[in-house]
Design a protein around this motif. Sequence first.
Motif, PDB file in Angstrom:
ATOM      1  N   GLY A 165       0.839  -1.198   0.000  1.00  0.00           N
ATOM      2  CA  GLY A 165       0.000   0.000   0.000  1.00  0.00           C
ATOM      3  C   GLY A 165       0.872   1.246   0.000  1.00  0.00           C
ATOM      4  N   ARG A 166       0.250   2.389   0.144  1.00  0.00           N
ATOM      5  CA  ARG A 166       0.995   3.642   0.126  1.00  0.00           C
ATOM      6  C   ARG A 166       1.719   3.812   1.459  1.00  0.00           C
ATOM      7  NH1 ARG A 166      -1.753   9.372  -0.701  1.00  0.00           N
ATOM      8  NH2 ARG A 166      -3.473   8.049  -0.157  1.00  0.00           N
ATOM      9  N   VAL A 167       3.026   4.027   1.368  1.00  0.00           N
ATOM     10  CA  VAL A 167       3.854   4.221   2.556  1.00  0.00           C
ATOM     11  C   VAL A 167       4.335   5.656   2.557  1.00  0.00           C
ATOM     12  CG1 VAL A 167       5.946   3.522   3.772  1.00  0.00           C
ATOM     13  CG2 VAL A 167       4.550   1.797   2.580  1.00  0.00           C
ATOM     14  N   PHE A 168       3.984   6.379   3.620  1.00  0.00           N
ATOM     15  CA  PHE A 168       4.304   7.805   3.704  1.00  0.00           C
ATOM     16  C   PHE A 168       5.245   8.067   4.870  1.00  0.00           C
ATOM     17  CE2 PHE A 168       3.653  12.063   5.318  1.00  0.00           C
ATOM     18  CZ  PHE A 168       3.757  12.827   4.177  1.00  0.00           C
ATOM     19  N   THR A 169       6.395   8.631   4.562  1.00  0.00           N
ATOM     20  CA  THR A 169       7.311   9.175   5.566  1.00  0.00           C
ATOM     21  C   THR A 169       7.799  10.510   5.004  1.00  0.00           C
ATOM     22  OG1 THR A 169       9.320   8.215   4.626  1.00  0.00           O
ATOM     23  CG2 THR A 169       8.136   6.887   6.271  1.00  0.00           C
ATOM     24  N   LYS A 170       8.373  11.318   5.843  1.00  0.00           N
ATOM     25  CA  LYS A 170       8.887  12.614   5.369  1.00  0.00           C
ATOM     26  C   LYS A 170       9.904  12.403   4.245  1.00  0.00           C
ATOM     27  CE  LYS A 170      11.197  16.802   6.852  1.00  0.00           C
ATOM     28  NZ  LYS A 170      11.808  17.544   7.965  1.00  0.00           N
ATOM     29  N   GLU A 171      10.796  11.442   4.429  1.00  0.00           N
ATOM     30  CA  GLU A 171      11.832  11.173   3.427  1.00  0.00           C
ATOM     31  C   GLU A 171      11.240  10.665   2.121  1.00  0.00           C
ATOM     32  OE1 GLU A 171      11.921   9.905   6.634  1.00  0.00           O
ATOM     33  OE2 GLU A 171      13.358  11.405   7.372  1.00  0.00           O
ATOM     34  N   ARG A 172      10.291   9.735   2.228  1.00  0.00           N
ATOM     35  CA  ARG A 172       9.649   9.207   1.004  1.00  0.00           C
ATOM     36  C   ARG A 172       8.852  10.293   0.299  1.00  0.00           C
ATOM     37  NH1 ARG A 172       9.033   4.116  -0.477  1.00  0.00           N
ATOM     38  NH2 ARG A 172       6.889   4.446  -1.152  1.00  0.00           N
ATOM     39  N   ASN A 173       8.219  11.182   1.055  1.00  0.00           N
ATOM     40  CA  ASN A 173       7.470  12.277   0.453  1.00  0.00           C
ATOM     41  C   ASN A 173       8.400  13.203  -0.331  1.00  0.00           C
ATOM     42  OD1 ASN A 173       4.982  13.750   0.075  1.00  0.00           O
ATOM     43  ND2 ASN A 173       5.878  15.303   1.399  1.00  0.00           N
ATOM     44  N   ILE A 174       9.526  13.552   0.258  1.00  0.00           N
ATOM     45  CA  ILE A 174      10.496  14.402  -0.445  1.00  0.00           C
ATOM     46  C   ILE A 174      10.969  13.717  -1.715  1.00  0.00           C
ATOM     47  CG2 ILE A 174      12.838  15.351  -0.294  1.00  0.00           C
ATOM     48  CD1 ILE A 174      12.223  15.843   2.738  1.00  0.00           C
ATOM     49  N   GLN A 175      11.265  12.437  -1.610  1.00  0.00           N
ATOM     50  CA  GLN A 175      11.721  11.671  -2.770  1.00  0.00           C
ATOM     51  C   GLN A 175      10.624  11.589  -3.842  1.00  0.00           C
ATOM     52  OE1 GLN A 175      12.645   7.549  -2.008  1.00  0.00           O
ATOM     53  NE2 GLN A 175      14.000   7.439  -3.765  1.00  0.00           N
ATOM     54  N   ALA A 176       9.378  11.396  -3.420  1.00  0.00           N
ATOM     55  CA  ALA A 176       8.263  11.312  -4.375  1.00  0.00           C
ATOM     56  C   ALA A 176       8.117  12.616  -5.155  1.00  0.00           C
ATOM     57  CB  ALA A 176       6.968  10.977  -3.645  1.00  0.00           C
ATOM     58  N   TRP A 177       8.206  13.741  -4.449  1.00  0.00           N
ATOM     59  CA  TRP A 177       8.110  15.029  -5.137  1.00  0.00           C
ATOM     60  C   TRP A 177       9.276  15.238  -6.093  1.00  0.00           C
ATOM     61  CZ3 TRP A 177       4.325  18.289  -5.976  1.00  0.00           C
ATOM     62  CH2 TRP A 177       3.174  18.157  -5.200  1.00  0.00           C
ATOM     63  N   GLN A 178      10.470  14.823  -5.692  1.00  0.00           N
ATOM     64  CA  GLN A 178      11.614  14.948  -6.587  1.00  0.00           C
ATOM     65  C   GLN A 178      11.412  14.096  -7.836  1.00  0.00           C
ATOM     66  OE1 GLN A 178      14.255  17.161  -6.217  1.00  0.00           O
ATOM     67  NE2 GLN A 178      14.424  16.588  -8.363  1.00  0.00           N
ATOM     68  N   CYS A 179      10.883  12.899  -7.666  1.00  0.00           N
ATOM     69  CA  CYS A 179      10.586  12.040  -8.811  1.00  0.00           C
ATOM     70  C   CYS A 179       9.568  12.697  -9.742  1.00  0.00           C
ATOM     71  CB  CYS A 179      10.075  10.688  -8.346  1.00  0.00           C
ATOM     72  SG  CYS A 179      11.340   9.646  -7.590  1.00  0.00           S
ATOM     73  N   CYS A 180       8.567  13.363  -9.165  1.00  0.00           N
ATOM     74  CA  CYS A 180       7.565  14.060  -9.976  1.00  0.00           C
ATOM     75  C   CYS A 180       8.216  15.163 -10.806  1.00  0.00           C
ATOM     76  CB  CYS A 180       6.482  14.670  -9.090  1.00  0.00           C
ATOM     77  SG  CYS A 180       5.331  13.486  -8.422  1.00  0.00           S
ATOM     78  N   PHE A 181       9.041  15.978 -10.158  1.00  0.00           N
ATOM     79  CA  PHE A 181       9.696  17.067 -10.883  1.00  0.00           C
ATOM     80  C   PHE A 181      10.665  16.536 -11.933  1.00  0.00           C
ATOM     81  CE2 PHE A 181       8.439  19.631  -7.095  1.00  0.00           C
ATOM     82  CZ  PHE A 181       7.600  20.491  -7.789  1.00  0.00           C
ATOM     83  N   ASP A 182      11.357  15.453 -11.637  1.00  0.00           N
ATOM     84  CA  ASP A 182      12.258  14.843 -12.616  1.00  0.00           C
ATOM     85  C   ASP A 182      11.470  14.319 -13.818  1.00  0.00           C
ATOM     86  OD1 ASP A 182      14.393  15.403 -10.930  1.00  0.00           O
ATOM     87  OD2 ASP A 182      14.602  13.326 -10.216  1.00  0.00           O
ATOM     88  N   ALA A 183      10.354  13.651 -13.554  1.00  0.00           N
ATOM     89  CA  ALA A 183       9.512  13.130 -14.643  1.00  0.00           C
ATOM     90  C   ALA A 183       8.952  14.277 -15.477  1.00  0.00           C
ATOM     91  CB  ALA A 183       8.380  12.277 -14.074  1.00  0.00           C
ATOM     92  N   PHE A 184       8.536  15.346 -14.809  1.00  0.00           N
ATOM     93  CA  PHE A 184       7.989  16.514 -15.492  1.00  0.00           C
ATOM     94  C   PHE A 184       9.039  17.136 -16.410  1.00  0.00           C
ATOM     95  CE2 PHE A 184       6.508  21.089 -15.166  1.00  0.00           C
ATOM     96  CZ  PHE A 184       5.393  20.911 -15.971  1.00  0.00           C
ATOM     97  N   LYS A 185      10.233  17.346 -15.895  1.00  0.00           N
ATOM     98  CA  LYS A 185      11.323  17.912 -16.709  1.00  0.00           C
ATOM     99  C   LYS A 185      11.625  17.016 -17.898  1.00  0.00           C
ATOM    100  CE  LYS A 185      13.580  20.142 -12.815  1.00  0.00           C
ATOM    101  NZ  LYS A 185      14.737  20.102 -11.911  1.00  0.00           N
ATOM    102  N   HIS A 186      11.660  15.708 -17.650  1.00  0.00           N
ATOM    103  CA  HIS A 186      11.978  14.762 -18.720  1.00  0.00           C
ATOM    104  C   HIS A 186      10.937  14.808 -19.840  1.00  0.00           C
ATOM    105  CE1 HIS A 186      13.480  11.206 -20.721  1.00  0.00           C
ATOM    106  NE2 HIS A 186      12.246  10.721 -20.697  1.00  0.00           N
ATOM    107  N   VAL A 187       9.673  14.778 -19.478  1.00  0.00           N
ATOM    108  CA  VAL A 187       8.631  14.769 -20.514  1.00  0.00           C
ATOM    109  C   VAL A 187       8.588  16.103 -21.262  1.00  0.00           C
ATOM    110  CG1 VAL A 187       6.616  15.454 -19.143  1.00  0.00           C
ATOM    111  CG2 VAL A 187       6.320  13.909 -21.053  1.00  0.00           C
ATOM    112  N   LEU A 188       8.882  17.195 -20.575  1.00  0.00           N
ATOM    113  CA  LEU A 188       8.929  18.491 -21.266  1.00  0.00           C
ATOM    114  C   LEU A 188      10.043  18.528 -22.312  1.00  0.00           C
ATOM    115  CD1 LEU A 188       8.311  21.048 -18.375  1.00  0.00           C
ATOM    116  CD2 LEU A 188       6.764  20.485 -20.266  1.00  0.00           C
ATOM    117  N   LYS A 189      11.149  17.873 -22.006  1.00  0.00           N
ATOM    118  CA  LYS A 189      12.287  17.859 -22.935  1.00  0.00           C
ATOM    119  C   LYS A 189      12.109  16.868 -24.073  1.00  0.00           C
ATOM    120  CE  LYS A 189      15.809  19.277 -19.648  1.00  0.00           C
ATOM    121  NZ  LYS A 189      17.028  18.870 -18.931  1.00  0.00           N
TER     122      LYS A 189
END
Length: 92
Positions: A14-38
């Motif tokens: 299931g969904r596992v939420f910790t402060k560290e995982r949340n930060i990592q999840a947001w970084q993954c989102c921004f990385d994916a966003f940058k990648h698809v834009l390029k």
Amino acid sequence: MHINPDHYLSTAQGRVFTKERNIQAWQCCFDAFKHVLKTNLKVKVIYILIGCQGAGKSTWAKNQISREPENIIFDAILVKQSERLPIIEQAK
């Protein structure tokens, strides 16, 4: 592309939420966003969904992305302007 931090928090248990995982999840989102834009020159629309949890954003996103697979839907609560600003700046 449907970008949502929850996608990066999901595990087999299931969904596992910790402060560290949340930060990592947001970084993954921004990385994916940058990648698809390029890499996806077909993107014409970037949707930034704003609203409380359970409001139907993800359901709308799933339906919309099936009709517009070339576009980007950034799906998160994003109620603060400061949360949306990095997405808007990157999209410019």
